[in-house]
Scaffold this active site. Structure first.
Site, PDB file in Angstrom:
ATOM      1  N   ASP A   4       0.353  -8.466  33.913  1.00  0.00           N
ATOM      2  CA  ASP A   4       0.073  -7.143  33.374  1.00  0.00           C
ATOM      3  C   ASP A   4       0.946  -6.871  32.150  1.00  0.00           C
ATOM      4  OD1 ASP A   4       2.529  -5.711  34.052  1.00  0.00           O
ATOM      5  OD2 ASP A   4       1.881  -5.781  36.121  1.00  0.00           O
ATOM      6  N   ARG A   5       0.637  -5.798  31.461  1.00  0.00           N
ATOM      7  CA  ARG A   5       1.287  -5.505  30.176  1.00  0.00           C
ATOM      8  C   ARG A   5       2.803  -5.439  30.290  1.00  0.00           C
ATOM      9  NH1 ARG A   5       0.437   0.059  26.645  1.00  0.00           N
ATOM     10  NH2 ARG A   5       1.517  -0.642  24.758  1.00  0.00           N
TER      11      ARG A   5
END
Length: 260
Positions: free
Chosen positions: A105-106
């Site tokens: 994820d980011r």
């Protein structure tokens, strides 16, 4: 495709130098279409099956395998409609195009495999194969045996049960700590949600291992090719996972984005 010498095909596909490939053949570790190979063998990589140490190898001339240390703040996507930083700038500009194996994820960082070998990517990401992914999590609470027991036992999240294959304490101080978590499936932000559910909110999450491949000293944003030994170990791990999946389930599983 024209035939080429076996040792040249192995070396070109990433299995060490040509001399190293010749040594593997001389040691009897390489088989072509089920028979032990010799140094004089020539193969057609589009037709012949080659195994090394019992594991089928991909001799596609365009196959490519890299490892990247993904920095935080970068999306594991080729293009973001909102204009946020994506993975494209960290991919090689020359040579065959590669794609991320699974996702981070980011906000998460660390080990991300890049390849154009779709079969290997499927084995590494699909939950039915159970390939291990290890994460180092910094948490905003002091980890206790009760916390770790809860991670091992698992919790019910909104999209189903989640639990770690293993978890160990790395550091514990007042109000903060570090734990190493090993997972075999990777639903979206699963590690973060699992730890938060047992009272260990994550402040930083780094993936440090996928199967036998370790992040090591690679700096954020850096990438490198897998070594010949790493590639062979990774393919062996994927092949072993496939055999286990066939024995235990004999069927499919739930696809995953491997997004932590």
């Amino acid at each position: 495709m024209a035939e080429e010498r076996l040792q040249r095909a192995l070396a070109r596909a990433g299995y060490g130098s040509r001399r190293t490939s010749e040594e593997l053949i001389a040691q009897g570790k390489v088989r072509v279409n089920g028979r032990t190979a010799t140094l004089g063998d020539k193969i057609d990589v589009t037709r012949d099956e080659v195994t090394l140490g019992g594991t089928r190898v991909n001799l596609n001339p365009d196959a490519r395998y890299l490892v990247l240390n993904k920095p935080p703040g970068v999306l594991t996507t080729m293009r973001d409609q909102r204009g946020r930083a994506d993975i494209r700038s960290f991919l090689p500009a020359e040579g065959p195009r590669v794609f991320p194996v699974g996702r981070l994820d980011r906000d998460s960082e660390g080990l991300l495999l890049l390849t154009n070998d779709g079969e290997l990517a499927e084995r590494l990401t699909h939950p039915r194969y159970g390939v291990e992914k290890e994460y180092l999590a910094e948490v905003a609470a002091t980890p206790t045996p009760k916390h770790l027991g809860g991670v091992r036992a698992g919790v019910m999240l909104e999209d189903g049960p989640a639990r770690a294959k293993s978890v160990r304490l790395v550091d514990a101080r007042p109000g903060r700590g570090q734990v190493a978590v090993v997972m075999t499936e990777g639903r979206k932000r699963e590690v973060r949600r699992l730890l938060a559910a047992v009272g260990l909110p994550v402040t930083r999450l780094v993936r440090v291992r996928i199967g036998p491949i370790h992040l090591g000293r690679l700096k954020p944003g850096e990438r490198r090719d897998l070594t010949a030994d790493e590639l062979l170990a990774l393919q062996r791990a994927a092949a072993g996972a496939e055999r286990r999946a066939r024995r235990t389930s004999g069927g499919g599983g739930r696809p995953t984005s491997a997004g932590m």
